[in-house]
Design an enzyme around this catalytic site. Sequence first.
Site, short mmCIF file in Angstrom:
data_model
loop_
_atom_site.label_atom_id
_atom_site.label_comp_id
_atom_site.label_asym_id
_atom_site.label_seq_id
_atom_site.Cartn_x
_atom_site.Cartn_y
_atom_site.Cartn_z
N GLU A 212 0.87 -1.18 0.00
CA GLU A 212 0.00 0.00 0.00
C GLU A 212 0.90 1.22 0.00
OE1 GLU A 212 -3.07 -0.09 -0.51
OE2 GLU A 212 -3.41 -2.23 -0.23
N CYS A 246 -1.88 9.57 2.76
CA CYS A 246 -1.47 9.00 1.48
C CYS A 246 -2.52 9.20 0.39
CB CYS A 246 -1.13 7.52 1.62
SG CYS A 246 -2.51 6.51 2.23
#
Length: 459
Positions: A212, A246
């Site tokens: 991720e 993010c």
Amino acid sequence: MQNEEIISIIRKQRAFFKTGQTKDVTFRLDALKKLKKAITENENALQNALRNDLGKSAFESYETEIGVALKELNFHIRKLKHWVKPKRKPTPLALLPSGSRIYTEPFGNVFIMAPWNYPFLLLVQPLIGAISAGNTVLLKTSPYVPEYEKTIGRIIEETFPQQYIALVSGGREVNQFLFQQRFDYLFFTGSPSLGKVVMKAAAEHLCPVTLELGGKSPCVVTENAKLKLAARRIVWGKFLNAGQTCIAPDYLLVHKNVKEELLGLIKEEIEKQFGKKPAESPDFPRIVNEKAFERLSVLLSHGKIVCGGETNRETKYISPTVIDGVQPEYPVMQEEIFGPILPVMTYENTGQAIEFINSREKPLAMYIFSSDTKEIRNILNSTSAGGGCINDTIIHIANSHLPFGGVGNSGMGKYHGKFSFDTFSNHRAVVKSSSLIDIPVKYAPYSKWKQRIIKLLLG
């Protein structure tokens, strides 16, 4: 933590997994319920730790980390008994008389490494999936959030035996040592550059991975957008956790006809959400450390600052900042910002915006603000991203029915909800044939009549 201690924990976890206890559904559900109880009992301690390390308010800590994790836990507790049941699948005529099913089984010993920006959620959410799937788990959080690291370490130690779930601490040397060890599954959240290091290390053991990562997530605001609503939701999504997210909108691509109005509304919205002096707002976090502060401060030197731009090295404060007149070659457009800086670029037509997005690495998220369904469909169909929202930001991660993950440079693999269970499970295909009937067509010696039957069955 010493290397010998880490090796000892890994060995204990491998031995414990071999006992088969983690495969029992009741055991898994009990573990999920214990985790939920531990979180609720330590809610204040977690909020205090996140405030000390990142300047997060109690509300933001619950909204973006603790509450989301509890919601995910409830979802798994409610659904797990259904997920673990073997799934019957159709059997083709050529394989009859047989039955086909998919069984799920845990990989074994899982290693989860979490980053510092959402240190609780990005550690616990994959942990929930690993527990649901029946694995043992070794956890590693970031040393950049020391108060949180101590708090979550205590919670894990008090809740689970080390042979089942354990958390190790340490810096880069510990990380490098961990990457050299053999695991059955590796889950990493961090930057693309570190993701490449993790993938190389996993390749040495042919260890499956979920990465991720991040990237520059675009936010497209078309001339058909509801600008006041767009401004409010962009400010919320961009400056959440001081931009250290993010999936935060990394840059704006705004149609030239609405740019000036949108920027004025964004400036107003920043003041509404954080006051005239955001430095005094209890709801605006701080930059994680001096290194990150220095990196972000450099990015302020190119383009026209529309609002913000204030910094305080001592408190690691950077105000919510919007920069106009940004060019693609500017430093602020070369890397994921990961801070409260929002660069603005202008486009004249949808094709130009699509071309710019597609000229860069595939992002983790993309946001589109528009009231034109055809325009939205065109942008979606012409670009690629891990996920995103239409007329909003960030919130797609809060739906346990949706997968979360990157594509290309922004990562590989999906999790959240059932996707987490699937990620940490091996899906085992099993065909059970009848022992009462044995059709001789597949056996040698072969003949023309057998060939004709096989063609008929497989054709």
